[in-house]
Write a protein that holds these residues in place. Structure first.
Motif, PDB file in Angstrom:
ATOM      1  N   VAL A  38       3.399  -2.310  -7.281  1.00 39.05           N
ATOM      2  CA  VAL A  38       2.653  -1.736  -6.153  1.00 39.05           C
ATOM      3  C   VAL A  38       1.217  -2.243  -6.258  1.00 39.05           C
ATOM      4  O   VAL A  38       0.593  -2.184  -7.323  1.00 39.05           O
ATOM      5  N   GLN A  39       0.714  -2.789  -5.144  1.00 36.68           N
ATOM      6  CA  GLN A  39      -0.615  -3.404  -5.207  1.00 36.68           C
ATOM      7  C   GLN A  39      -1.721  -2.363  -5.154  1.00 36.68           C
ATOM      8  O   GLN A  39      -2.624  -2.380  -5.972  1.00 36.68           O
ATOM      9  N   GLU A  40      -1.662  -1.486  -4.150  1.00 41.88           N
ATOM     10  CA  GLU A  40      -2.671  -0.423  -4.062  1.00 41.88           C
ATOM     11  C   GLU A  40      -1.950   0.918  -3.974  1.00 41.88           C
ATOM     12  O   GLU A  40      -1.156   1.154  -3.071  1.00 41.88           O
TER      13      GLU A  40
ATOM     14  N   ALA B 272      -8.830   7.042 -12.023  1.00 41.50           N
ATOM     15  CA  ALA B 272      -9.741   6.393 -12.978  1.00 41.50           C
ATOM     16  C   ALA B 272      -8.956   5.818 -14.153  1.00 41.50           C
ATOM     17  O   ALA B 272      -9.189   4.680 -14.589  1.00 41.50           O
ATOM     18  N   GLU B 273      -8.009   6.593 -14.664  1.00 42.37           N
ATOM     19  CA  GLU B 273      -7.198   6.142 -15.798  1.00 42.37           C
ATOM     20  C   GLU B 273      -6.334   4.931 -15.413  1.00 42.37           C
ATOM     21  O   GLU B 273      -6.223   3.960 -16.183  1.00 42.37           O
ATOM     22  N   LEU B 274      -5.753   4.958 -14.220  1.00 36.76           N
ATOM     23  CA  LEU B 274      -4.899   3.841 -13.773  1.00 36.76           C
ATOM     24  C   LEU B 274      -5.720   2.568 -13.588  1.00 36.76           C
ATOM     25  O   LEU B 274      -5.283   1.477 -13.955  1.00 36.76           O
ATOM     26  N   ASN B 275      -6.909   2.714 -13.028  1.00 32.44           N
ATOM     27  CA  ASN B 275      -7.761   1.530 -12.830  1.00 32.44           C
ATOM     28  C   ASN B 275      -8.191   0.936 -14.159  1.00 32.44           C
ATOM     29  O   ASN B 275      -8.304  -0.286 -14.298  1.00 32.44           O
TER      30      ASN B 275
ATOM     31  N   ARG C   2       0.855  -1.196   0.000  1.00 34.12           N
ATOM     32  CA  ARG C   2       0.000   0.000   0.000  1.00 34.12           C
ATOM     33  C   ARG C   2       0.887   1.240   0.000  1.00 34.12           C
ATOM     34  O   ARG C   2       1.658   1.446   0.934  1.00 34.12           O
ATOM     35  N   VAL C   3       0.766   2.034  -1.037  1.00 33.59           N
ATOM     36  CA  VAL C   3       1.675   3.169  -1.197  1.00 33.59           C
ATOM     37  C   VAL C   3       0.871   4.452  -1.402  1.00 33.59           C
ATOM     38  O   VAL C   3      -0.099   4.476  -2.167  1.00 33.59           O
ATOM     39  N   LEU C   4       1.261   5.510  -0.692  1.00 34.18           N
ATOM     40  CA  LEU C   4       0.630   6.820  -0.864  1.00 34.18           C
ATOM     41  C   LEU C   4       1.517   7.695  -1.740  1.00 34.18           C
ATOM     42  O   LEU C   4       2.703   7.862  -1.455  1.00 34.18           O
ATOM     43  N   LEU C   5       0.921   8.239  -2.807  1.00 39.01           N
ATOM     44  CA  LEU C   5       1.633   9.155  -3.710  1.00 39.01           C
ATOM     45  C   LEU C   5       1.091  10.567  -3.491  1.00 39.01           C
ATOM     46  O   LEU C   5      -0.111  10.805  -3.644  1.00 39.01           O
ATOM     47  N   LEU C   6       1.966  11.499  -3.139  1.00 34.23           N
ATOM     48  CA  LEU C   6       1.569  12.902  -2.986  1.00 34.23           C
ATOM     49  C   LEU C   6       1.936  13.654  -4.258  1.00 34.23           C
ATOM     50  O   LEU C   6       3.113  13.689  -4.629  1.00 34.23           O
ATOM     51  N   GLY C   7       0.946  14.226  -4.924  1.00 30.93           N
ATOM     52  CA  GLY C   7       1.205  14.996  -6.141  1.00 30.93           C
ATOM     53  C   GLY C   7       0.969  14.160  -7.378  1.00 30.93           C
ATOM     54  O   GLY C   7       1.602  13.119  -7.576  1.00 30.93           O
TER      55      GLY C   7
ATOM     56  N   ALA D 200      -9.169  -2.726 -11.857  1.00 23.11           N
ATOM     57  CA  ALA D 200      -9.981  -2.007 -10.869  1.00 23.11           C
ATOM     58  C   ALA D 200      -9.407  -2.186  -9.473  1.00 23.11           C
ATOM     59  O   ALA D 200      -8.957  -3.271  -9.104  1.00 23.11           O
ATOM     60  N   GLY D 201      -9.390  -1.114  -8.704  1.00 23.27           N
ATOM     61  CA  GLY D 201      -8.961  -1.179  -7.316  1.00 23.27           C
ATOM     62  C   GLY D 201      -7.468  -0.987  -7.113  1.00 23.27           C
ATOM     63  O   GLY D 201      -6.998  -0.899  -5.973  1.00 23.27           O
ATOM     64  N   ARG D 202      -6.686  -0.887  -8.207  1.00 22.38           N
ATOM     65  CA  ARG D 202      -5.235  -0.703  -8.031  1.00 22.38           C
ATOM     66  C   ARG D 202      -4.931   0.718  -7.554  1.00 22.38           C
ATOM     67  O   ARG D 202      -3.931   0.948  -6.880  1.00 22.38           O
TER      68      ARG D 202
END
Ligand code: NAD
Length: 280
Positions: free
Chosen positions: A150-152, A168-171, A128-133, A176-178
């Protein structure tokens, strides 16, 4: 015959770019004579509308290739003959190769980031990774992070519509759900394994931290994109907490190494490029 390899960078405000030095020095080690020309739209006092003229010149002057940066990474696409799968998925081009009369668009920003990340933290927890920006750098990294495993991926931006559109584009592309856009940092980081920072906060002209320091935990790895300066307030705070960190310089080296390979067909010595970059 003219054996000099002509390449260049098109973008705005690029006078401090370290890419010419990296490319020319690596070429020298390969016995190649390279000239890397800065084509700065701030100097020409123009915008991306100059691109058709510049690309026509690139074709007639037999440039081997180009790097492309802000604000031209999207605008250049309709002017190219072909796109790599990666550039097409990202909708952004940072490298153009001129071969057999064709201009082919690639993107080495995301792959440069993941190449460096895997080199720096090969065993990092990618659950689980948080991307800022989620601007130029952030969206390239988002694609690369999901391709890397990276899973989520959680996306946060002060402009929530931007994070939502990218999610939306990445999913759509990766399943879905990535990716999920989050409305606040605290919730997104609480059980995350890693943090990727891709906002301009921490640059010389924008000092400070992109999140509250208390949100950093020792188990969290932290990957920074800002590289002016290399040592940002975020990296300092994260190291003080005991986090493993990756600085923004490695991504700059990674995109250059990828572009060098495309321009010359030669295998660059990445460690040598990295060592040179850190002396600049
Ligand atoms: P950008 O303007 O395209 O995107 C920045 C994004 O961050 C925007 O979507 C903006 O809304 C958001 N943002 C701004 N402040 C924020 C905050 N406090 N919290 C959350 N979101 C915020 O810029 P960019 O081209 O993506 O560049 C970002 C940084 O990355 C710059 O410092 C740039 O120099 C650096 N960069 C580094 C490399 C490298 O190779 N290391 C490559 C490209 C860019």
């Amino acid at each position: 015959p003219n054996d000099k390899l002509l390449v260049g960078l098109i973008g705005a405000g690029i006078q401090r770019s370290l890419t010419p030095a990296m490319q020319e020095e690596e070429a020298r080690h390969h016995g190649l004579r390279m000239h890397y020309q800065l084509i700065d739209l701030d100097v020409t006092k123009s915008g991306p509308e100059l691109l058709p003229t510049l690309l026509a010149a690139v074709r007639t002057m037999s440039f081997a290739g180009l790097n492309i940066t802000f604000p031209c990474k999207q605008a250049v696409i309709p002017l190219l003959d072909e796109l790599s799968d990666e550039a097409r998925a990202m909708g952004a081009v940072n490298t153009v190769v001129h071969r057999d009369g064709k201009l082919i668009g690639h993107n080495t920003d995301g792959s440069g980031w993941s190449w460096n990340f895997q080199r720096a933290l090969p065993d990092a927890d990618l659950s689980r990774v948080l991307l800022l920006g989620t601007g130029g750098a952030g969206s390239a990294i988002a694609h690369a992070a999901l391709r890397m495993g990276v899973q989520e991926l959680r996306l946060y931006d002060v402009d929530p519509a931007r994070a939502q559109a990218l999610a939306a584009e990445l999913n759509r592309l990766y399943g879905a759900g990535r990716a999920v856009a989050v409305a606040e940092i605290a919730g997104g980081i609480a059980d995350a394994s890693g943090l990727i920072h891709a906002t301009p906060m921490g640059m010389d002209k924008m000092p400070g931290l992109p999140l509250a320091e208390e949100l950093l935990r020792p188990e969290l790895w932290v990957s920074e994109v800002v590289y002016f300066p290399i040592e940002t307030a975020l990296l300092k705070a994260a190291r003080a907490k005991g986090c493993r960190t990756v600085d923004g310089g490695g991504m700059a080296v990674g995109q250059a190494v990828g572009a060098f390979k495309l321009f010359t067909g030669r295998e660059p010595d990445a460690a040598r490029v990295d060592a040179h970059f850190r002396r600049l």
